[in-house]
Design a protein around this motif. Sequence first.
Motif, PDB file in Angstrom:
ATOM      1  N   UNK A 228      23.815   6.122  47.317  1.00  0.00           N
ATOM      2  CA  UNK A 228      24.280   7.497  47.162  1.00  0.00           C
ATOM      3  C   UNK A 228      25.800   7.560  46.976  1.00  0.00           C
ATOM      4  N   UNK A 229      26.237   8.587  46.264  1.00  0.00           N
ATOM      5  CA  UNK A 229      27.660   8.853  46.069  1.00  0.00           C
ATOM      6  C   UNK A 229      28.357   8.924  47.432  1.00  0.00           C
ATOM      7  N   UNK A 230      29.559   8.379  47.568  1.00  0.00           N
ATOM      8  CA  UNK A 230      30.470   7.869  46.528  1.00  0.00           C
ATOM      9  C   UNK A 230      30.305   6.394  46.178  1.00  0.00           C
ATOM     10  N   UNK A 231      29.261   5.746  46.673  1.00  0.00           N
ATOM     11  CA  UNK A 231      28.852   4.397  46.279  1.00  0.00           C
ATOM     12  C   UNK A 231      29.786   3.261  46.721  1.00  0.00           C
ATOM     13  N   UNK A 232      31.080   3.436  46.634  1.00  0.00           N
ATOM     14  CA  UNK A 232      32.000   2.319  46.815  1.00  0.00           C
ATOM     15  C   UNK A 232      32.754   2.351  48.145  1.00  0.00           C
ATOM     16  N   UNK A 233      32.345   3.230  49.053  1.00  0.00           N
ATOM     17  CA  UNK A 233      32.961   3.302  50.375  1.00  0.00           C
ATOM     18  C   UNK A 233      31.972   3.971  51.320  1.00  0.00           C
ATOM     19  N   UNK A 234      32.079   3.620  52.606  1.00  0.00           N
ATOM     20  CA  UNK A 234      31.211   4.237  53.598  1.00  0.00           C
ATOM     21  C   UNK A 234      30.286   3.278  54.306  1.00  0.00           C
ATOM     22  N   UNK A 235      30.526   1.975  54.174  1.00  0.00           N
ATOM     23  CA  UNK A 235      29.679   0.979  54.824  1.00  0.00           C
ATOM     24  C   UNK A 235      30.058   0.822  56.301  1.00  0.00           C
TER      25      UNK A 235
END
Length: 347
Positions: A228-235
């Motif tokens: 899901x968006x934003x895909x490249x951050x949030x892990x």
Amino acid sequence: MLTFYNELHSQHRGRHEFFRGELVPCFEKPERVDQVLAELGRRGLGQIVTPHSVPPMTLERVHTPRYLSFLRNAWSDWVALDPANANKDAFPAVWPVRTLRADIEPDNFCAKLGLYSMDSGTPITSGTWTAAKTGADCAVNAAHALRLGERATFALTRPPGHHAGADFYGGYCFLNNAALAAQHMLDDGARKIAILDIDYHHGNGTQSIFYDRSDVLFVSIHADPRSEYPFYLGHADETGHGAGLGYNVNLPLPHGASTQAWFAALETACLRLQMFQPEALIVSLGVDTFAGDPLSHFGLQSADYLRIGERLSYLGLPTAFIFEGGYAVKELGVNVVNVLEGFDTAL
């Protein structure tokens, strides 16, 4: 509860956005705020006021001067390219990805669009700057009211803010309202502020702004960025850097996560907030976790938002709610005001 309402929000009205390969009507539209305002009026939940304008230096505490200059002049620069552009929203078409330089601002306006954006789904319109700036006013006023003794405030504004970074826009966001609210409280003398982001999508901009700092704890419950968006951050392994190590907490949940799993994550978030012992809480209030939301895949029901407000109230912190996402317009007002009412009536 004191609500700071952005009367100019509808000046940002995108015609279309790019979604899955085609131009579609914008999901982020003025009716979102209209529904919340109507529900606030129906329930009579506190006073609704107009914010005072904040000076440019307040925005520069979070956003770079170069980016703010671009955003302030973007529409006039777009129309200057071609008068016919007055009837078109501005979208980027090229980006400085890996190995390309982002430190030099190009003269070409279309290249500037790509330099300062993260997606092709966030249109710049004739009223974008006015709506975003007045929204930032709402957020800073809401934070300041806590410093003056209010128990809870609400910034009712759009476009939203939590995807906007120090020098980029995207995800419908241009100025990071939650970050501006937190920074204002710190500048006004607070030592520690917490931000809880409960939008379906990770608040990548907020995380990046405070990632190397220990005076702001950022906690986010959101959909797994692998899908899901934003895909490249949030892990989950993104826990802060340098002085900020340990002050960034991501609680990603899988596609279709149950309501039980979501509330378990909320309990984890609340425990971390209590351990941090902040002087105030900023809540990025997105209700796109709703089962009927067209952009999301969680299953919360309207009654669950009352529970959210009640749980946050038990933290006992002065709290500013900042409106973020939520695109199921028919139910939007009820869901947002349920959070506020749950908070307002719990204690």
